[in-house]
Each structure stands twice: as structure tokens, then as C-alpha cells.
Scaffold this motif. Structure first.
Motif, PDB file in Angstrom:
ATOM      1  N   GLY A 155      38.449  46.706  37.357  1.00  0.00           N
ATOM      2  CA  GLY A 155      37.668  45.685  36.694  1.00  0.00           C
ATOM      3  C   GLY A 155      37.414  46.053  35.251  1.00  0.00           C
ATOM      4  O   GLY A 155      37.827  47.109  34.765  1.00  0.00           O
ATOM      5  N   VAL A 178      42.552  37.339  37.071  1.00  0.00           N
ATOM      6  CA  VAL A 178      41.207  37.845  37.304  1.00  0.00           C
ATOM      7  C   VAL A 178      40.217  36.680  37.348  1.00  0.00           C
ATOM      8  O   VAL A 178      40.526  35.565  36.957  1.00  0.00           O
ATOM      9  N   LEU A 196      36.904  40.786  37.329  1.00  0.00           N
ATOM     10  CA  LEU A 196      37.222  41.397  38.619  1.00  0.00           C
ATOM     11  C   LEU A 196      38.524  40.820  39.142  1.00  0.00           C
ATOM     12  O   LEU A 196      38.929  39.730  38.734  1.00  0.00           O
TER      13      LEU A 196
END
Length: 140
Positions: A57, A112, A124
Motif C-alpha cells: 500500500g 488500487v 490499497l
């Protein structure tokens, strides 16, 4: 004999300075990423179970490649890091109502899901999108 003493001295210096350097760099990353700022408001107790380990992340401008631990609860999204990286990175519990501007995006050729909290961007892996959407719809 001199060589042995020199090598022992180098090992001793390395054993002392490397942990200091490591700690300083990890702490600096917490400032640069915004984690330290978020900790002032969203710090929580560590979870002992129920989280995903080794998550890739991005928080702010810092990449947390494979060191994130995340969990999703009715209270919010939990973020923490592996023990080796925890200096300056206390666990965070980010309430769903404070996480804004959710969108799908690309980051370095990976899909993401991104959001913002207090002006700090969080990215994330896309595989968590369904879980995030279900919590947002249930708790906001």
C-alpha cells in the motif's frame, strides 16, 4: 592480530550504528507519509488477530510494500505495520465516516483503491474494494 581487532571494531560499530540509522529512517518515513500526523488523532491498540498481513500500500508519498497489516471492522479501517517497521508507526483505526474520496486508480501498473483522510492519500490493493464498499455502505 591487528586485522582481527579492526574487524571486531567494525562489527561493533556496525552493531551500534545500524539500529540507530534504521530507527531514524523508519521514523522519518512516518513523518513524510503522514502516518505520524494521523497517529495524533487515530491511534489505537494493536489487533492480535483478524488482519491481513503483508499488504502492499501507499500512505501519503511513502510506499509500504508488503509491510502493512490491515483489517476492516464496523468501527473503521485498521492500519499497522510489521514489527520491524513499527517505530513511529502506531496502529491506526480510521473511522469509515472520515475516509473520503474513494476511487479506483492505478499505481505503478497495479489497480488500487484510493481514499483520503485529513488530506492524506491512502492506496490499497484493488482486491479489497468489495470489502471496503460493503463496510462503507453499512457504516456511513
Amino acid at each position: 592480530m591487528k586485522d582481527v581487532l579492526m574487524i571486531a571494531g567494525i562489527v561493533a560499530l556496525f552493531s551500534f550504528f545500524f539500529p540507530l540509522l534504521w530507527s531514524g529512517v523508519i521514523y522519518l518515513i512516518s513523518y513524510v507519509s503522514g502516518w505520524h500526523f494521523l497517529a495524533g488523532r487515530y491511534r489505537t491498540e494493536p489487533l492480535t488477530e483478524g488482519f491481513h498481513r503483508g499488504v502492499y500500500g501507499r500512505i501519503g508519498i511513502a510506499n509500504y510494500n508488503g509491510v502493512l497489516r490491515i483489517a476492516f471492522t464496523e468501527k473503521g479501517m485498521y492500519l499497522h505495520v510489521m514489527p520491524l517497521f513499527k517505530i513511529g508507526h502506531p496502529p491506526l483505526l480510521l473511522p469509515w465516516t472520515h475516509l473520503k474520496e474513494w476511487k479506483e486508480s492505478h499505481l505503478f501498473f497495479q489497480q488500487v483503491v484510493k481514499c483520503k483522510i485529513e488530506g492524506i492519500s491512502i492506496s490499497l490493493p484493488h482486491k479489497y474494494l468489495g470489502t471496503i464498499q460493503s463496510y462503507i455502505s453499512a457504516y456511513t
